[in-house]
Design a protein around this motif. Structure first.
Motif, PDB file in Angstrom:
ATOM      1  N   ASN A 117      -0.315 -19.097  26.864  1.00  0.00           N
ATOM      2  CA  ASN A 117      -0.803 -18.176  25.836  1.00  0.00           C
ATOM      3  C   ASN A 117      -0.096 -18.340  24.492  1.00  0.00           C
ATOM      4  O   ASN A 117      -0.654 -17.997  23.453  1.00  0.00           O
ATOM      5  CB  ASN A 117      -0.667 -16.732  26.315  1.00  0.00           C
ATOM      6  N   GLN A 118       1.138 -18.841  24.504  1.00  0.00           N
ATOM      7  CA  GLN A 118       1.911 -18.986  23.278  1.00  0.00           C
ATOM      8  C   GLN A 118       2.064 -20.447  22.847  1.00  0.00           C
ATOM      9  O   GLN A 118       2.955 -20.777  22.068  1.00  0.00           O
ATOM     10  CB  GLN A 118       3.298 -18.351  23.460  1.00  0.00           C
ATOM     11  N   THR A 119       1.193 -21.300  23.342  1.00  0.00           N
ATOM     12  CA  THR A 119       1.331 -22.726  23.056  1.00  0.00           C
ATOM     13  C   THR A 119       1.080 -23.061  21.600  1.00  0.00           C
ATOM     14  O   THR A 119       1.774 -23.900  21.010  1.00  0.00           O
ATOM     15  CB  THR A 119       0.363 -23.540  23.933  1.00  0.00           C
ATOM     16  N   PHE A 120       0.102 -22.395  20.992  1.00  0.00           N
ATOM     17  CA  PHE A 120      -0.320 -22.755  19.641  1.00  0.00           C
ATOM     18  C   PHE A 120      -0.115 -21.599  18.663  1.00  0.00           C
ATOM     19  O   PHE A 120      -0.163 -20.427  19.044  1.00  0.00           O
ATOM     20  CB  PHE A 120      -1.807 -23.151  19.636  1.00  0.00           C
ATOM     21  N   TYR A 121       0.074 -21.983  17.419  1.00  0.00           N
ATOM     22  CA  TYR A 121       0.157 -20.994  16.343  1.00  0.00           C
ATOM     23  C   TYR A 121      -1.249 -20.527  15.980  1.00  0.00           C
ATOM     24  O   TYR A 121      -2.164 -21.342  15.794  1.00  0.00           O
ATOM     25  CB  TYR A 121       0.841 -21.604  15.116  1.00  0.00           C
ATOM     26  N   LYS A 122      -1.405 -19.198  15.880  1.00  0.00           N
ATOM     27  CA  LYS A 122      -2.698 -18.607  15.555  1.00  0.00           C
ATOM     28  C   LYS A 122      -2.654 -18.085  14.120  1.00  0.00           C
ATOM     29  O   LYS A 122      -1.950 -17.127  13.826  1.00  0.00           O
ATOM     30  CB  LYS A 122      -3.023 -17.476  16.530  1.00  0.00           C
ATOM     31  N   PRO A 123      -3.375 -18.716  13.208  1.00  0.00           N
ATOM     32  CA  PRO A 123      -3.329 -18.314  11.802  1.00  0.00           C
ATOM     33  C   PRO A 123      -4.007 -16.963  11.586  1.00  0.00           C
ATOM     34  O   PRO A 123      -4.845 -16.528  12.383  1.00  0.00           O
ATOM     35  CB  PRO A 123      -4.097 -19.427  11.083  1.00  0.00           C
ATOM     36  N   HIS A 148      -9.456 -20.056  17.463  1.00  0.00           N
ATOM     37  CA  HIS A 148      -8.958 -21.073  16.545  1.00  0.00           C
ATOM     38  C   HIS A 148      -7.439 -21.023  16.436  1.00  0.00           C
ATOM     39  O   HIS A 148      -6.851 -19.965  16.232  1.00  0.00           O
ATOM     40  CB  HIS A 148      -9.572 -20.849  15.157  1.00  0.00           C
ATOM     41  N   CYS A 149      -6.801 -22.187  16.582  1.00  0.00           N
ATOM     42  CA  CYS A 149      -5.354 -22.310  16.407  1.00  0.00           C
ATOM     43  C   CYS A 149      -5.070 -23.564  15.584  1.00  0.00           C
ATOM     44  O   CYS A 149      -5.987 -24.269  15.177  1.00  0.00           O
ATOM     45  CB  CYS A 149      -4.645 -22.412  17.765  1.00  0.00           C
ATOM     46  N   TRP A 150      -3.805 -23.816  15.333  1.00  0.00           N
ATOM     47  CA  TRP A 150      -3.408 -25.010  14.586  1.00  0.00           C
ATOM     48  C   TRP A 150      -2.896 -26.089  15.525  1.00  0.00           C
ATOM     49  O   TRP A 150      -2.171 -25.804  16.486  1.00  0.00           O
ATOM     50  CB  TRP A 150      -2.307 -24.676  13.582  1.00  0.00           C
ATOM     51  N   ASP A 151      -3.277 -27.316  15.238  1.00  0.00           N
ATOM     52  CA  ASP A 151      -2.688 -28.492  15.869  1.00  0.00           C
ATOM     53  C   ASP A 151      -1.507 -28.916  15.003  1.00  0.00           C
ATOM     54  O   ASP A 151      -1.689 -29.242  13.822  1.00  0.00           O
ATOM     55  CB  ASP A 151      -3.740 -29.603  15.961  1.00  0.00           C
ATOM     56  N   GLU A 152      -0.320 -28.886  15.567  1.00  0.00           N
ATOM     57  CA  GLU A 152       0.881 -29.164  14.791  1.00  0.00           C
ATOM     58  C   GLU A 152       1.772 -30.192  15.486  1.00  0.00           C
ATOM     59  O   GLU A 152       1.822 -30.260  16.705  1.00  0.00           O
ATOM     60  CB  GLU A 152       1.701 -27.880  14.585  1.00  0.00           C
ATOM     61  N   TYR A 212      -9.223 -25.805  19.069  1.00  0.00           N
ATOM     62  CA  TYR A 212     -10.069 -24.677  19.492  1.00  0.00           C
ATOM     63  C   TYR A 212      -9.900 -24.493  20.991  1.00  0.00           C
ATOM     64  O   TYR A 212     -10.100 -25.425  21.785  1.00  0.00           O
ATOM     65  CB  TYR A 212     -11.520 -24.945  19.126  1.00  0.00           C
ATOM     66  N   ILE A 213      -9.506 -23.287  21.381  1.00  0.00           N
ATOM     67  CA  ILE A 213      -9.252 -22.965  22.781  1.00  0.00           C
ATOM     68  C   ILE A 213     -10.497 -22.279  23.332  1.00  0.00           C
ATOM     69  O   ILE A 213     -10.855 -21.182  22.910  1.00  0.00           O
ATOM     70  CB  ILE A 213      -8.038 -22.041  22.922  1.00  0.00           C
TER      71      ILE A 213
END
Length: 217
Positions: A117-123, A148-152, A212-213
């Motif tokens: 659940n906390q893998t990606f940053y959610k803008p 929608h999240c960020w690929d970093e 996108y998850i």
């Protein structure tokens, strides 16, 4: 930048079919043991290239569509198996753009159900999922709820390290430090993370695109 041309697409399509066939059956014994599993796009040449190697073009056209169809097939097969477990689970497709070759199917159960659940940053400002970009697969993808999240990409202070920790010569470490310093001049997101040694270090996140998850509600 000049991209290296990917040749032999029909051979690649056969490899995609083989990848789907090899991964569509979820290893339920492994899942019960570690409580999480995933399937990336293990298709040459993309699985073997460094994430940062932008000289290799992303899959597109028929090749990209077949890969996405493969992810959907694997997702659906895993979902059927997970439903038979009779317990809550996490099952999502992680769809990366533009770094599509990083896309994967991910699942978890038990104590690890919320691990991702906390893998990606959610803008704070979200992008709507671009269904229009996926042609004949748009109707199928519309059945998913997409977040929608960020690929970093990430660096931490540990990636700088010290001359002794890397076993470098003075000249080698000077070059390494110069590279690290130049990277930090790029736009990034700074956070503090806890280490196993009960202290904190800086983490630097560099946005490369979107992820996108997607899951079936």
């Amino acid at each position: 930048m000049r991209y290296r041309k990917i040749r032999g697409h029909r051979k690649k399509w056969k490899r995609i079919d083989d990848w789907v066939e090899s991964n569509k059956d979820l290893d339920i014994n492994y899942l019960k043991t570690v409580q999480r599993s995933y399937c990336k796009i293990w298709v040459a040449p993309w699985y073997s290239i460094p994430i940062t190697n932008s000289a290799v073009p992303q899959p597109n056209g028929v090749t990209k569509a077949k890969m996405l169809e493969g992810l959907l097939t694997i997702h659906d097969s895993w979902k059927q198996t997970l439903n038979e477990l009779g317990q809550p689970y996490y099952l999502k497709i992680w769809l990366y753009e533009p770094r599509f070759f990083l896309s994967q199917v991910v699942c978890s159960i038990g104590d690890m159900q919320h691990f991702y659940n906390q893998t990606f940053y959610k803008p704070t400002i979200n992008k709507a999922f671009p269904l229009v970009n996926y042609g004949k697969l748009a109707d199928t993808l519309a059945n998913f709820d997409w977040e929608h999240c960020w690929d970093e990409d990430f660096l931490t202070d540990s990636d700088l390290g010290s001359q002794d920790s890397w076993g470098m010569t003075t000249e080698e470490f000077a070059s390494h430090k110069s590279w690290f310093t130049s990277e930090l001049k790029k736009t990034h997101r700074l956070t503090r993370i806890n280490t196993a040694y009960n202290n904190q270090i800086n983490s630097y996140a560099f946005k490369k695109g979107d992820v996108y998850i997607g899951g079936i509600p």
